[in-house]
Structures are given as C-alpha cells and as structure tokens.
Scaffold this active site. Structure first.
Site, PDB file in Angstrom:
ATOM      1  N   ALA A  65       0.866  -1.177   0.000  1.00  0.00           N
ATOM      2  CA  ALA A  65       0.000   0.000   0.000  1.00  0.00           C
ATOM      3  C   ALA A  65       0.901   1.225   0.000  1.00  0.00           C
ATOM      4  O   ALA A  65       2.049   1.160   0.449  1.00  0.00           O
ATOM      5  CB  ALA A  65      -0.876  -0.017   1.242  1.00  0.00           C
ATOM      6  N   GLY A 108       0.579  -5.022   0.916  1.00  0.00           N
ATOM      7  CA  GLY A 108      -0.573  -5.089   0.030  1.00  0.00           C
ATOM      8  C   GLY A 108      -0.243  -5.742  -1.311  1.00  0.00           C
ATOM      9  O   GLY A 108      -1.127  -6.308  -1.962  1.00  0.00           O
ATOM     10  N   GLU A 131       4.296  -5.032   7.326  1.00  0.00           N
ATOM     11  CA  GLU A 131       3.489  -4.003   8.021  1.00  0.00           C
ATOM     12  C   GLU A 131       3.925  -3.794   9.460  1.00  0.00           C
ATOM     13  O   GLU A 131       3.834  -2.697   9.997  1.00  0.00           O
ATOM     14  CB  GLU A 131       2.007  -4.376   7.974  1.00  0.00           C
ATOM     15  CG  GLU A 131       1.357  -4.259   6.605  1.00  0.00           C
ATOM     16  CD  GLU A 131       1.469  -5.507   5.745  1.00  0.00           C
ATOM     17  OE1 GLU A 131       2.285  -6.413   6.068  1.00  0.00           O
ATOM     18  OE2 GLU A 131       0.743  -5.587   4.741  1.00  0.00           O
TER      19      GLU A 131
HETATM   20  C1  HXC Z   1       5.013   4.480  -1.034  1.00  0.00           C
HETATM   21  C2  HXC Z   1       6.954   3.539  -1.821  1.00  0.00           C
HETATM   22  C3  HXC Z   1       6.610   2.277  -1.295  1.00  0.00           C
HETATM   23  C4  HXC Z   1       5.357   2.181  -0.606  1.00  0.00           C
HETATM   24  C5  HXC Z   1       8.512   2.073  -2.258  1.00  0.00           C
HETATM   25  N1  HXC Z   1       8.144   3.370  -2.415  1.00  0.00           N
HETATM   26  N2  HXC Z   1       7.599   1.398  -1.579  1.00  0.00           N
HETATM   27  N3  HXC Z   1       6.160   4.610  -1.700  1.00  0.00           N
HETATM   28  N4  HXC Z   1       4.601   3.301  -0.504  1.00  0.00           N
HETATM   29  N5  HXC Z   1       4.913   1.030  -0.096  1.00  0.00           N
HETATM   30  C6  HXC Z   1       8.879   4.428  -3.086  1.00  0.00           C
HETATM   31  C7  HXC Z   1      10.055   4.922  -2.258  1.00  0.00           C
HETATM   32  O1  HXC Z   1       9.636   5.873  -1.309  1.00  0.00           O
HETATM   33  C8  HXC Z   1      10.923   5.541  -3.329  1.00  0.00           C
HETATM   34  O2  HXC Z   1      10.406   6.806  -3.682  1.00  0.00           O
HETATM   35  C9  HXC Z   1      10.702   4.616  -4.532  1.00  0.00           C
HETATM   36  O3  HXC Z   1       9.462   3.942  -4.278  1.00  0.00           O
HETATM   37  C10 HXC Z   1      11.787   3.582  -4.684  1.00  0.00           C
HETATM   38  O4  HXC Z   1      11.922   2.887  -3.466  1.00  0.00           O
HETATM   39  P1  HXC Z   1      13.331   2.697  -2.697  1.00  0.00           P
HETATM   40  O5  HXC Z   1      13.005   2.441  -1.276  1.00  0.00           O
HETATM   41  O6  HXC Z   1      14.234   3.829  -2.998  1.00  0.00           O
HETATM   42  O7  HXC Z   1      13.856   1.378  -3.409  1.00  0.00           O
HETATM   43  P2  HXC Z   1      14.833   0.269  -2.798  1.00  0.00           P
HETATM   44  O8  HXC Z   1      15.938   0.915  -2.013  1.00  0.00           O
HETATM   45  O9  HXC Z   1      15.200  -0.588  -3.948  1.00  0.00           O
HETATM   46  O10 HXC Z   1      13.936  -0.556  -1.760  1.00  0.00           O
HETATM   47  C11 HXC Z   1      12.846  -1.322  -2.224  1.00  0.00           C
HETATM   48  C12 HXC Z   1      11.943  -1.741  -1.030  1.00  0.00           C
HETATM   49  C13 HXC Z   1      11.564  -0.484  -0.215  1.00  0.00           C
HETATM   50  C14 HXC Z   1      12.708  -2.733  -0.128  1.00  0.00           C
HETATM   51  C15 HXC Z   1      10.715  -2.441  -1.590  1.00  0.00           C
HETATM   52  O11 HXC Z   1      11.039   0.507  -1.117  1.00  0.00           O
HETATM   53  C16 HXC Z   1      10.533  -0.708   0.833  1.00  0.00           C
HETATM   54  O12 HXC Z   1      10.806  -1.250   1.912  1.00  0.00           O
HETATM   55  N6  HXC Z   1       9.283  -0.273   0.559  1.00  0.00           N
HETATM   56  C17 HXC Z   1       8.197  -0.363   1.543  1.00  0.00           C
HETATM   57  C18 HXC Z   1       7.696  -1.773   1.648  1.00  0.00           C
HETATM   58  C19 HXC Z   1       6.568  -1.891   2.661  1.00  0.00           C
HETATM   59  O13 HXC Z   1       6.765  -1.607   3.846  1.00  0.00           O
HETATM   60  N7  HXC Z   1       5.421  -2.276   2.186  1.00  0.00           N
HETATM   61  C20 HXC Z   1       4.240  -2.459   3.063  1.00  0.00           C
HETATM   62  C21 HXC Z   1       3.419  -1.213   3.013  1.00  0.00           C
HETATM   63  S1  HXC Z   1       2.092  -1.322   4.161  1.00  0.00           S
HETATM   64  P3  HXC Z   1      11.350   8.124  -3.718  1.00  0.00           P
HETATM   65  O14 HXC Z   1      10.381   9.221  -4.007  1.00  0.00           O
HETATM   66  O15 HXC Z   1      12.020   8.203  -2.399  1.00  0.00           O
HETATM   67  O16 HXC Z   1      12.305   7.831  -4.842  1.00  0.00           O
HETATM   68  C22 HXC Z   1       0.901  -2.192   3.394  1.00  0.00           C
HETATM   69  C23 HXC Z   1      -0.390  -2.358   4.167  1.00  0.00           C
HETATM   70  C24 HXC Z   1      -1.410  -3.146   3.404  1.00  0.00           C
HETATM   71  O17 HXC Z   1       1.069  -2.655   2.327  1.00  0.00           O
HETATM   72  C25 HXC Z   1      -2.729  -3.115   4.059  1.00  0.00           C
HETATM   73  C26 HXC Z   1      -3.547  -1.930   3.688  1.00  0.00           C
HETATM   74  C27 HXC Z   1      -4.926  -1.957   4.212  1.00  0.00           C
END
Ligand code: HXC
Length: 257
Positions: A65, A108, A131
């Site tokens: 998400a 998500g 999460e």
């Molecule tokens: C918003 C995101 C994002 C996310 C990545 N980006 N994941 N933006 N929401 N979930 C953005 C980063 O901010 C960054 O933007 C760009 O994408 C590239 O990501 P990087 O982090 O620079 O890439 P990298 O170093 O290769 O790392 C990849 C990654 C990391 C390991 C996947 O991005 C990461 O940990 N992302 C979050 C993963 C996460 O926690 N997902 C769960 C979300 S909660 P900029 O602008 O800085 O370049 C969820 C809840 C679901 O899903 C339930 C809902 C009801």
C-alpha cells in the site's frame, strides 16, 4: 476507459493488467486500486475474455500500500471508508486470475497476489508482510490468506518479523504454484492463462468457485457443493462436446455454453 497507473491489454482470450507506477515501485494508492478493480471488472464482464493475468514490473510486482498516502490517515477515516475494503471487489472477480510476480510483492502487494487464483513467480520474486515494521498489521488479507496458503508457522514468522521470503521458499511453502526464470515469467503466465481460457468458461468458473468454497465451509458441505456444480455442467453443450471429442479422438471445440 483510459487508465493512468495501469496498462490494460488483451491477447486473444486473455486480459492482461500491468501495474505501472514505476517511480513508487507500484505502491498501491487509491488510483491504482480504483483502476485495477475497474479493469478486472471489465474483463469479468467481457464474453471474449476467459482468464486474466495481473503483473507488475521486473523490480516490483507491488511494494505494498502507498505508505505516503496512508501516513496521515486517522482511525475514524480508516474505519469510516473501510480503508482498502474495496479490494475485496477485485478478489470477487469470477474468472481465473494469475498473478505473475517479479521482484517485490510486499504488504498489500503480496496480499494482492494472493487474491489471484494462481501465483507464478520469477526466481527474483520476494514476498513479505512488512506491516509490523510500520507499526501496523496486514489489512488486505495477509493474516488470513497467507495463513491458509502457507500454514500458521510461516505466516506467523512473516507477519511477526516482517522478513521477506524468496521465490524458492514461497514455492516450497505452497504460496506459489510455479517458479520460472525471470525472463520467462510473462510468457509462462500468458501461456497458462491461454490454456485456461481455451477450456469451457462455465466449467473453469465453477472449478474456481468450488476450490474457493473449500475455504468457507466444512468438507461435507464443500463436497456437496462440488457435486452439485459437477451435475449442473451436464446441462452445458460443452460437456456434450468435450466428452464426444474424447471418444472421437479429436480436439474439443468449446463454445462456452
Ligand atoms: C510508497 C513507496 C513504497 C510504498 C517504495 N516506495 N515502496 N512509496 N509506498 N509502499 C517508493 C520509495 O519511497 C521511493 O520513492 C521509490 O518507491 C523507490 O523505493 P526505494 O526504497 O528507494 O527502493 P529500494 O531501495 O530498492 O527498496 C525497495 C523496497 C523499499 C525494499 C521495496 O522501497 C521498501 O521497503 N518499501 C516499503 C515496503 C513496505 O513496507 N510495504 C508495506 C506497506 S504497508 P522516492 O520518491 O524516495 O524515490 C501495506 C499495508 C497493506 O502494504 C494493508 C492496507 C490496508
């Protein structure tokens, strides 16, 4: 309908949806959600489509998400609009859906893949429910669908530590149907979808419905449901054709009737 965050194509009887927000690793914001649900619904209602493939980019199926969009949400808003409950409309798609996963399928993203019926993974795929690292828990089915797919031990491990599992572990755990080299991912998913779409649509849809029923009710009721669906297929032209083709040693020509 024109889309901004997804690409929608068809290949014969296969509908293909590609998540396309590369700068945010396909993070699922409201727009991606609305467009993906709309595209799946359109394919579901299209008589010319027999199966759907959902994919992302090489680097990310979807990194979860959209954290930046979600960040400012408060409880009343989240509850009031049943935040992300709308994704259940995607999960309610009646035609078979294949998730073709390359790179990150986190939060998500992993939950979206699990809403599909078959997950085909590239050997680069990484699945996880991170999460917990954000101070929340999965909210699109991660604690429920993952547990049913891989069992309590692995689901607890992933949901409580937030660690990722690679494609090989995901296949071994029962989350993923097949792992293929990354370069073959889309072709494999398309071929699989084409194969499914070549069969009689009513039988394909009933097979999906019956398998999904196994999650919802006890075995005796599930078996009864399966048998009734099975009986009903004897009312189709495609049953007559399919069985005639076998006895006549020729390929069946299904008409989805
Ligand atoms: C918003 C995101 C994002 C996310 C990545 N980006 N994941 N933006 N929401 N979930 C953005 C980063 O901010 C960054 O933007 C760009 O994408 C590239 O990501 P990087 O982090 O620079 O890439 P990298 O170093 O290769 O790392 C990849 C990654 C990391 C390991 C996947 O991005 C990461 O940990 N992302 C979050 C993963 C996460 O926690 N997902 C769960 C979300 S909660 P900029 O602008 O800085 O370049 C969820 C809840 C679901 O899903 C339930 C809902 C009801």
């Amino acid at each position: 309908m024109s889309y901004e965050t997804i690409i929608v194509e068809t290949d014969g009887r296969v509908g293909l949806i590609t998540l396309n927000r590369p700068k945010a690793l396909n993070a699922l914001n409201s727009q991606v959600m609305e467009e993906t649900i709309a595209a799946a619904k359109a394919f579901d209602e299209d008589d010319e489509i027999g199966a759907i493939v959902l994919t992302g980019s090489e680097k990310a199926f979807a990194a979860g998400a959209d954290i930046k969009e979600m960040q400012a949400l408060n409880y009343v808003e989240a509850y009031g609009r049943d935040f992300f409950g709308q994704w259940e409309r995607f999960a309610a798609t009646r035609k078979p859906m294949i998730a073709a996963v390359s790179g990150y399928a986190l939060g998500g993203g992993c939950e979206l893949a699990m809403m599909c019926d078959i997950i085909v993974a590239a050997d680069t795929a990484k699945f996880g429910q991170p999460e917990i690292t954000l101070g929340v828990i999965p909210g699109m089915g991660g604690t429920q669908r993952l547990t049913r797919a891989v069992g309590k031990a692995k689901a607890m491990d992933l949901c409580l530590t937030g660690r990722m599992m690679d494609a090989e572990e995901a296949e071994r755990s029962g989350l993923v149907a097949r792992v293929v080299p990354a370069a073959e991912l889309i072709a494999t998913a398309r071929e699989t979808a084409k194969k499914i779409a070549s069969f009689s649509l009513p039988s394909v849809m009933m097979a999906k419905e019956a398998v999904n029923r196994s999650y919802e009710q006890p075995l005796s009721e599930g078996l009864r449901f399966e048998r009734r669906m099975f009986h009903s297929l004897f009312a189709t032209d495609d049953q007559t054709e399919g069985m005639a083709a076998f006895t006549e040693k020729r390929e069946a020509q299904f008409n989805n009737r």
